[in-house]
Write an enzyme that holds these catalytic residues in place. Structure first.
Site, PDB file in Angstrom:
ATOM      1  N   ASN A   1       1.401  -1.267  -0.182  1.00 21.65           N
ATOM      2  CA  ASN A   1       0.322  -0.212  -0.662  1.00 21.65           C
ATOM      3  C   ASN A   1       1.261   1.199  -0.021  1.00 21.65           C
ATOM      4  OD1 ASN A   1       0.166  -0.811   2.992  1.00 21.65           O
ATOM      5  ND2 ASN A   1      -0.703   0.977   3.597  1.00 21.65           N
TER       6      ASN A   1
ATOM      7  N   GLU B   1      -3.210  -4.345  -2.857  1.00 25.55           N
ATOM      8  CA  GLU B   1      -3.459  -5.143  -4.177  1.00 25.55           C
ATOM      9  C   GLU B   1      -3.097  -4.770  -5.500  1.00 25.55           C
ATOM     10  OE1 GLU B   1      -5.921  -5.948  -0.383  1.00 25.55           O
ATOM     11  OE2 GLU B   1      -5.075  -5.188  -1.631  1.00 25.55           O
TER      12      GLU B   1
ATOM     13  N   CYS C   1     -10.669  -4.622  -0.149  1.00 30.66           N
ATOM     14  CA  CYS C   1     -11.333  -3.648  -0.213  1.00 30.66           C
ATOM     15  C   CYS C   1     -12.231  -4.211  -0.994  1.00 30.66           C
ATOM     16  CB  CYS C   1     -10.494  -1.908   0.544  1.00 30.66           C
ATOM     17  SG  CYS C   1      -9.910  -1.910  -1.535  1.00 30.66           S
TER      18      CYS C   1
ATOM     19  N   CYS D   1     -10.599  -3.118  -4.542  1.00 32.22           N
ATOM     20  CA  CYS D   1      -9.697  -3.770  -5.040  1.00 32.22           C
ATOM     21  C   CYS D   1     -10.465  -4.793  -5.389  1.00 32.22           C
ATOM     22  CB  CYS D   1      -8.667  -4.561  -4.173  1.00 32.22           C
ATOM     23  SG  CYS D   1      -7.563  -3.242  -3.324  1.00 32.22           S
TER      24      CYS D   1
END
Length: 172
Positions: free
Chosen positions: A74, A87, A124, A127
């Site tokens: 991230n 991701e 999430c 993603c």
């Protein structure tokens, strides 16, 4: 013009049940060696996260059909809406480096600043949608492994298990 009573009488509903299948593993030793390696690479990627605001580090590792592994972490930004999840970072890197090679599997792990995450960390919604687009693009499912820093591992055979109602090109 239909009156309210007519409209109500004409409207019928039914329940649609969606089922998901998640395999749960008590520990990494229960996994095949390739999956253990993928989780290890995801943990390594989490260490490279740029997370000065949340101190929540997420790593993703993608196994490609050619055997290569691409990782991502991230990347936060003071303007939170500009952040990139691990991701999507990994999927973008894989798409750039290997544009015609399908992802086969993805591992996702995370590390929090003030606690040890013992629960799996799922992707999430954004993603999940990007993973769904990747599956559609290659007409191939992507197996997803999810784990916290330690503890149980969840595995799904396709993002459709955790995002059963995807938006796709058929709507356009």
């Amino acid at each position: 013009m239909l009156g309210l009573k007519t409209l109500s009488a004409a409207a019928k509903s039914r329940q649609i049940q969606l089922h998901i299948n998640i395999a749960e593993y008590a520990c990494e030793s229960d996994l095949p060696i390739a999956d253990k390696q993928l989780l290890f690479r995801a943990r390594e990627a989490a260490e490279e996260a740029y997370a000065p605001y949340s101190n929540f580090r997420v790593g993703a590792a993608i196994l490609l059909a050619n055997g290569d592994i691409v990782t991502g972490s991230n990347q936060e930004n003071a303007a939170f809406s500009m952040c990139m999840c691990a991701e999507r970072t990994a999927l973008a890197a894989a798409s750039y480096l290997y544009p015609n090679v399908a992802p086969v599997a993805m591992a996702i792990t995370a590390r929090a600043y003030n606690s040890v995450l013992q629960v799996p960390v799922p992707p999430c919604g954004a993603c999940r949608q990007v993973i769904a687009e990747t599956e559609s693009r290659f007409r191939k499912s992507v197996r997803i492994l999810m784990q916290g820093e330690i503890g149980v591992i969840w595995k799904v055979d396709s993002v459709k298990e955790i995002l059963p109602l995807t938006f796709n090109a058929s709507f356009l």
